[in-house]
Design a protein around this motif. Structure first.
Motif, PDB file in Angstrom:
ATOM      1  N   UNK A  59       4.278  26.655  -8.599  1.00 13.31           N
ATOM      2  CA  UNK A  59       5.151  26.296  -9.979  1.00 13.31           C
ATOM      3  C   UNK A  59       4.281  25.532 -10.725  1.00 13.31           C
ATOM      4  N   UNK A  60       4.199  26.116 -12.040  1.00 10.86           N
ATOM      5  CA  UNK A  60       3.355  25.547 -13.372  1.00 10.86           C
ATOM      6  C   UNK A  60       4.040  24.930 -14.346  1.00 10.86           C
ATOM      7  N   UNK A  61       3.604  23.840 -14.932  1.00  9.67           N
ATOM      8  CA  UNK A  61       4.440  23.268 -16.157  1.00  9.67           C
ATOM      9  C   UNK A  61       4.526  24.108 -17.150  1.00  9.67           C
ATOM     10  N   UNK A  62       5.800  24.281 -17.566  1.00  8.87           N
ATOM     11  CA  UNK A  62       5.841  24.885 -19.129  1.00  8.87           C
ATOM     12  C   UNK A  62       5.435  24.275 -20.247  1.00  8.87           C
ATOM     13  N   UNK A  63       5.486  22.570 -19.978  1.00 10.50           N
ATOM     14  CA  UNK A  63       4.798  21.976 -21.086  1.00 10.50           C
ATOM     15  C   UNK A  63       4.715  20.584 -20.524  1.00 10.50           C
ATOM     16  N   UNK A  64       3.465  20.172 -21.336  1.00  7.99           N
ATOM     17  CA  UNK A  64       2.838  18.766 -21.065  1.00  7.99           C
ATOM     18  C   UNK A  64       2.595  18.047 -22.144  1.00  7.99           C
ATOM     19  N   UNK A  65       2.822  16.730 -22.196  1.00  3.38           N
ATOM     20  CA  UNK A  65       2.524  15.963 -23.401  1.00  3.38           C
ATOM     21  C   UNK A  65       2.437  14.472 -23.224  1.00  3.38           C
ATOM     22  N   UNK A  66       1.802  13.839 -23.963  1.00  4.10           N
ATOM     23  CA  UNK A  66       1.529  12.348 -23.684  1.00  4.10           C
ATOM     24  C   UNK A  66       2.292  11.608 -24.973  1.00  4.10           C
ATOM     25  N   UNK A  67       2.894  10.386 -24.518  1.00  6.87           N
ATOM     26  CA  UNK A  67       3.617   9.652 -25.317  1.00  6.87           C
ATOM     27  C   UNK A  67       3.152   8.158 -25.101  1.00  6.87           C
ATOM     28  N   UNK A  68       3.401   7.236 -26.073  1.00  3.38           N
ATOM     29  CA  UNK A  68       3.197   6.007 -25.961  1.00  3.38           C
ATOM     30  C   UNK A  68       3.789   5.174 -24.624  1.00  3.38           C
ATOM     31  N   UNK A  69       4.537   5.590 -24.281  1.00  7.72           N
ATOM     32  CA  UNK A  69       5.406   5.105 -23.084  1.00  7.72           C
ATOM     33  C   UNK A  69       5.095   6.193 -21.752  1.00  7.72           C
ATOM     34  N   UNK A  70       4.249   7.067 -21.790  1.00  8.57           N
ATOM     35  CA  UNK A  70       3.883   7.887 -20.650  1.00  8.57           C
ATOM     36  C   UNK A  70       3.672   9.327 -20.715  1.00  8.57           C
TER      37      UNK A  70
END
Length: 128
Positions: free
Chosen positions: A92-103
């Motif tokens: 299982x691979x991620x379809x989206x990854x992101x970094x925000x100010x809260x994690x």
């Protein structure tokens, strides 16, 4: 005055409950019994600021894509890199990854096409 205190559960239908429980155990390490599983506050005690978000999205929102399901859910994780490595071992691979100010966030799709948002909260100033 009576008030709602939080989300008490996430319930959904499935075509094959046993297969789905096995998928969640293998990919995310969740040991789910026939009745479900219970998350307790102490499971995230070292992640201050983590909590439950209750949010409605517009019917035409693309946020749930590529899933076509009408809902998704968010799971708090303690180690995003470790969780993604575990998921990849299970194919299982991620379809989206992101970094925000809260994690950090990563989106994966479960066995039946539901999107799961994994969230690793950022440490609070007291933790750094």
């Amino acid at each position: 005055m009576a008030k709602v205190l939080g989300v008490g559960g996430i319930f959904f239908k499935t075509q094959d409950a046993a297969a789905l429980r096995e998928w969640y155990a293998r990919v995310l390490g969740l040991e789910i019994s026939d009745w479900g599983m219970f998350f307790t506050p102490d499971m995230v005690k070292d992640k201050p600021g983590s909590g439950t978000v209750f949010s409605a999205f517009s019917a035409d929102s693309d946020y749930f894509k590529p899933s076509e399901k009408e809902f998704m859910f968010n799971l708090i994780v303690d180690d995003m890199d470790g969780m993604l490595a575990r998921a990849k071992e299970a194919g299982v691979w991620p379809v989206k990854q992101q970094e925000e100010s809260y994690g950090r966030f990563a989106h994966i799709i479960d066995l039946e096409g539901r999107k799961i948002e994994l969230w690793e909260p950022k440490p609070t100033p007291e933790q750094t």
